[in-house]
Design an enzyme around this catalytic site. Structure first.
Site, short mmCIF file in Angstrom:
data_model
loop_
_atom_site.label_atom_id
_atom_site.label_comp_id
_atom_site.label_asym_id
_atom_site.label_seq_id
_atom_site.Cartn_x
_atom_site.Cartn_y
_atom_site.Cartn_z
N CYS B 82 0.83 -1.21 0.00
CA CYS B 82 0.00 0.00 0.00
C CYS B 82 0.87 1.26 0.00
CB CYS B 82 -0.98 -0.03 1.17
SG CYS B 82 -2.31 1.19 1.00
N HIS B 185 -3.81 -4.88 0.27
CA HIS B 185 -3.29 -5.39 1.54
C HIS B 185 -3.34 -6.92 1.55
CE1 HIS B 185 -2.98 -1.62 3.83
NE2 HIS B 185 -3.90 -1.21 2.98
N GLU B 187 -2.25 -8.88 3.71
CA GLU B 187 -2.53 -9.35 5.07
C GLU B 187 -4.02 -9.31 5.40
OE1 GLU B 187 -1.39 -6.43 4.28
OE2 GLU B 187 -2.07 -4.89 5.68
#
Lengths: 251, 203
Positions: B82, B185, B187
């Site tokens: 990001c 993202h 994650e």
């Protein structure tokens, strides 16, 4: 193309999920972490936790829970309920929440929106609006729907957008719990007056209701609680139905 | 070789979720701003949510610019996520004009408010994979990833590895030598995101 989101909502009280849970394959039906993992497996796009624990002392336990959830699920999740200060937001984000939702305290002190958006970024701040039709306008209610603020919901939505909110969680109090579908008129009006995603909430009974709020009101996301608790209306079957209707969903 | 993953801590955004994802995959990862840790890491991750200008100012203030550049120049594996992707470029138009790390040629610009209905770009969007990289192993083309940003990178060299369509196509992933970076993202992108993180470590 951006997918429409399906967001299960879990009401948490004293670290237990309290709304009509009906899963048989869970170790503890009321365990929020187990439920979160189940929804994550079933392709929920995001999760919303609403902490309805009353006392502030017990509320500290929510931070531990947030931490545990963040270690086990890898989709975004929001936490709301009783958030009244910048420090509450800071603590929740630090514990692993991706977004924090603010309701009553934003109405009482709207500047908290500007401050929070500036400090943590708009995308982490969700403003929850509980709206009810009174006469011929929609009004904002606070304190868990108990208190009429007298503020016009559409005007309030515009204001929170201008102050820097990243998303609006819009709950129709007239529809909530009725299983008669989302409040299309209200949702549509809010969607048209802001340039941030609107999460529709209140009234979902089945996949058709979700389809309706996506197609007719152009909500960015649909939130529901009880309908996902039953196997025959799980998230995947709902998403398959939506896809068959030409709606872009993550499957 | 033992894998030492350093998640670079410079006070921007939620780093813990990146660490959580690596831990879940069975790797140990350290959130750190310590020069020695960065020097000794085999894999470095630059995450980040927030403003470009603040982020660069913080990296400079903490003396992290050179350690990051050294790690990249030494050929160690580097992942930008990001804002951590955006910072690798030369400039950003956020708040007028800000200089980035300048690892990649190109700039960071904002979505056009006249053309794009909703800013930020929040939610799950599918990506079109342009290059069959190791990082995409096991990930189908058109898989969905979680995005959350108002700015995007415009590379001025041939490094785009995937694009995403949000009112027009923008660069979602870049790859050059030892560096991979993504606008989304991983994650927070469920199985596909975890697969990408695993591929980054194992490739």
């Amino acid at each position: 193309m951006l997918a429409k989101r399906i967001i299960p909502c879990l009401d948490i009280k004293n670290n237990e999920v309290v709304k009509g849970i009906n899963f048989e394959d869970l170790k503890s039906a009321g365990d929020p972490v187990e439920l979160a993992k189940k929804y994550d497996d079933e392709l929920a796009d995001e999760l919303m936790f609403l902490d309805i624990t009353a006392s502030s002392e017990k509320r500290k336990t929510i931070l531990k829970l947030v931490e545990k959830i963040s270690e086990n699920i890898f989709i975004p999740f929001s936490v709301g309920g009783g958030v009244s200060e910048i420090e509450d937001i800071h603590n929740l984000l630090n514990s692993g929440a991706d977004k924090v939702s603010i309701n009553t305290s934003a109405v009482i002190n709207p500047e908290i929106i500007d401050e929070a958006a500036k400090k943590f970024g708009s995308s982490t701040i969700v403003i929850a609006i509980d709206a009810k039709k009174v006469g011929d306008e929609y009004l904002v209610f606070t304190h868990g729907g108990k208190k009429n603020s007298g503020i016009n919901a559409i005007r309030w939505a515009k204001e929170v957008y201008n102050r820097g909110a990243g998303e609006i969680l819009l709950t129709s109090m007239d529809k909530d719990g009725t299983k008669s579908g989302y409040e299309i008129n209200l949702t549509s009006m809010v969607v048209q007056c802001v340039k941030i995603p609107v999460i529709a909430s209140g009234g979902a009974r089945d996949a058709r209701d979700i389809e309706e709020v996506f197609v007719k009101a152009d909500a960015g996301a649909a939130l529901a609680a009880s309908i996902f608790h039953y196997e025959n209306s799980g998230i995947i079957p709902i998403k398959k139905y939506l896809k068959s209707k030409g709606i872009n969903v993550r499957l | 070789m033992e894998k030492k993953i350093a998640v670079i801590d410079y006070g921007m955004g939620n780093l813990k979720n990146v660490k959580n994802a690596f831990n879940f995959l069975g790797y140990s990862a350290k959130i750190t701003g310590d020069f020695e840790d960065i020097k000794n890491a085999t894999h470095l991750v630059l995450p980040g949510v927030g403003g470009f200008k603040d982020a660069m100012a913080t990296l400079k203030r903490k003396g992290l610019v050179n350690p990051i550049k050294d790690a990249i120049n030494e050929g160690r594996k580097f992942l930008g996520i990001c804002l951590g992707m955006q910072l690798l470029f030369e400039t950003s138009e956020e708040f007028g004009y800000s200089e980035g790390l300048g690892i990649f040629k190109g700039k960071v610009i904002k979505f056009d408010e006249n053309a794009v209905n909703l800013i930020p770009h929040i939610g799950w969007n599918d990506i079109e994979i342009l290059k069959p990289l190791e990082e995409f192993k096991g990930i189908e083309n058109k898989s969905f990833f979680y995005f959350l940003h108002s700015y995007y990178c415009v590379p001025e060299e041939d490094i785009a590895a995937a694009v995403c369509d949000y009112y027009g196509k923008f660069t979602a992933c870049v790859k050059k030598d030892n560096i991979f970076a993504c606008q989304f993202h991983p994650e927070k992108s469920h199985k596909e995101g975890l697969a990408l993180l695993k591929n980054f470590i194992e490739s």
